[in-house]
Design an enzyme around this catalytic site. Structure first.
Site, PDB file in Angstrom:
ATOM      1  N   GLY A  11       0.816  -1.218   0.000  1.00  0.00           N
ATOM      2  CA  GLY A  11       0.000   0.000   0.000  1.00  0.00           C
ATOM      3  C   GLY A  11       0.845   1.261   0.000  1.00  0.00           C
ATOM      4  N   LEU A  15      -2.453   6.694   1.709  1.00  0.00           N
ATOM      5  CA  LEU A  15      -2.161   7.755   2.689  1.00  0.00           C
ATOM      6  C   LEU A  15      -1.056   7.324   3.670  1.00  0.00           C
ATOM      7  CD1 LEU A  15      -2.941  10.493   4.106  1.00  0.00           C
ATOM      8  CD2 LEU A  15      -4.618   9.173   5.407  1.00  0.00           C
ATOM      9  N   VAL A  16      -1.230   6.188   4.321  1.00  0.00           N
ATOM     10  CA  VAL A  16      -0.272   5.768   5.346  1.00  0.00           C
ATOM     11  C   VAL A  16       0.986   5.165   4.723  1.00  0.00           C
ATOM     12  CG1 VAL A  16       0.055   4.389   7.432  1.00  0.00           C
ATOM     13  CG2 VAL A  16      -2.201   5.250   6.881  1.00  0.00           C
ATOM     14  N   TYR A 137     -15.871  -3.139   8.470  1.00  0.00           N
ATOM     15  CA  TYR A 137     -14.444  -2.806   8.451  1.00  0.00           C
ATOM     16  C   TYR A 137     -13.810  -3.188   9.790  1.00  0.00           C
ATOM     17  CZ  TYR A 137     -10.324   0.286   8.179  1.00  0.00           C
ATOM     18  OH  TYR A 137      -9.059   0.806   8.166  1.00  0.00           O
ATOM     19  N   HIS A 180     -12.791  10.741   4.340  1.00  0.00           N
ATOM     20  CA  HIS A 180     -13.004  11.032   5.758  1.00  0.00           C
ATOM     21  C   HIS A 180     -13.346  12.507   5.926  1.00  0.00           C
ATOM     22  CE1 HIS A 180     -10.630   7.261   6.151  1.00  0.00           C
ATOM     23  NE2 HIS A 180     -11.500   7.051   7.112  1.00  0.00           N
TER      24      HIS A 180
END
Ligand code: GFB
Length: 314
Positions: A11, A15-16, A137, A180
């Site tokens: 990933g 974002l992370v 989730y 978000h």
């Protein structure tokens, strides 16, 4: 972890993951294994098997996941549950089978019961019912935590699980349906300012509280804990401070320089009323976040202007 260790960031464009990549480069690490989604489908078990057998990573940061805000979670339960289960099952299993040295799994504070006492201690996991808008989730992430603990218990596999609070920053999604709250509000106030609108609409009542952490701080915590934490127990990663959605909207409006009103769409869900992490375990390990909320919002807004809109508002 040595400077030339073979590191796989699953990933790395998210974002992370992208923040972890930036942080590791800054610290002098250079031996990365990276795959875009179109090069490796992490839901495809045989493709992931082959990838691990060929590449033999030593350290794995598992930052790949289907993520999104309250609306995306509430309306796409299959993607949020099924894809995340597949991704993490494949990566954790083949990491173990290929004898990697250590794996870092990222959960979320939504794994905790909706109405648990505040601030939330790690031991509250599985002590009560989940928030309905994101239980799909949350259950996938709880399964990931338990899988890491199971491999450690049965085979001594060194997998750690971190529970980050709500994250934001460069590389975030600004899509109004799926993002978000923080990036959504940056976009809404920016466009409201450009168009000189009378008001900006905020979902829900504005009463819920959320704790926000700048993603580069989170990445720094991940690198620190990859080197300094080797326990089965989950660990909260937060700032220890929260803010109401109404106050967040006012702060973002002020930073962007929006002059109109804020109105609340009470037909949209509020979600969890409050989820503030207890960060005492993290503090004892010697780590704390650095970036204030207003500095983080300013940096994220600058990134948004440069990378998403290409328009500076004076
Ligand atoms: O960030 P958010 O979507 O996710 O919403 P959660 C936080 C709060 O902001 C909710 C309100 O009370 C929303 O109703 N809000 C106000 C908005 N305006 C907006 C808007 O324009 N867009 C969005 N998205 N929200 C997610 C979980 O929960 O947090 C995930 O669903 C994950 O599973 C993530 O855990 C960190 O904080 O409610």
């Amino acid at each position: 972890m040595h400077k030339d260790s073979r590191i796989y960031i699953a990933g790395h464009l998210g974002l992370v993951g992208s923040a972890i990549y930036r942080s590791l480069i800054e610290q002098g690490f250079s031996n990365f294994i990276l795959r875009r989604h179109d090069e490796l489908d992490l839901c495809d078990q045989s493709a992931v098997k082959l990838f691990f057998e060929q590449e033999q990573p030593e350290y794995v940061f598992l930052a790949a996941a289907v993520v999104g805000g309250i609306h995306a979670n509430d309306t796409k339960p299959v993607e949020f549950m099924q894809s995340n289960l597949q991704i993490q099952n494949n990566i954790i299993d083949f990491s173990w089978k290929n004898n990697i040295k250590k794996l870092l799994f990222l959960g979320s504070t939504c794994v905790y019961p909706r109405d648990c006492p505040q601030p939330i201690k790690e031991e509250y996991l599985l002590s009560g019912p989940l928030e309905k808008t994101n239980e799909w989730y949350a259950i996938s992430k709880i399964a990931g935590i338990k899988l890491c603990q199971a491999y450690r218990k049965q085979y001594g596999f060194n997998a750690i699980s971190l529970m980050p609070t709500n994250l934001y920053g460069p590389g975030d999604s600004f899509d109004l349906r799926s993002s978000h709250v923080l990036p959504a509000l940056i976009r809404k106030f920016h466009e409201g300012k450009l168009r000189n609108t009378q008001s900006v609409e905020i979902w829900g009542t504005g009463q819920p509280y959320r704790e926000f952490m700048y993603v580069d701080d989170m990445a720094d915590a991940c690198c620190y804990l990859m080197k300094n934490y080797d326990e089965a127990d989950i660990l909260n990663i937060g700032t220890g401070k929260d803010i109401s959605i109404k106050a967040l909207a006012e702060l973002i409006g002020e930073i962007i320089g929006y002059q109109g009103d804020i109105v609340f769409d009470k037909n949209k869900p509020d979600g969890t009323p409050k989820k503030l992490t207890d960060i005492s375990k993290l503090a004892k390990l010697g780590w704390q976040s650095k970036t204030s909320l207003s500095d983080g919002i300013k940096k994220t807004y600058d990134w948004y202007l440069e990378n998403i809109t290409n328009t500076t508002v004076n």
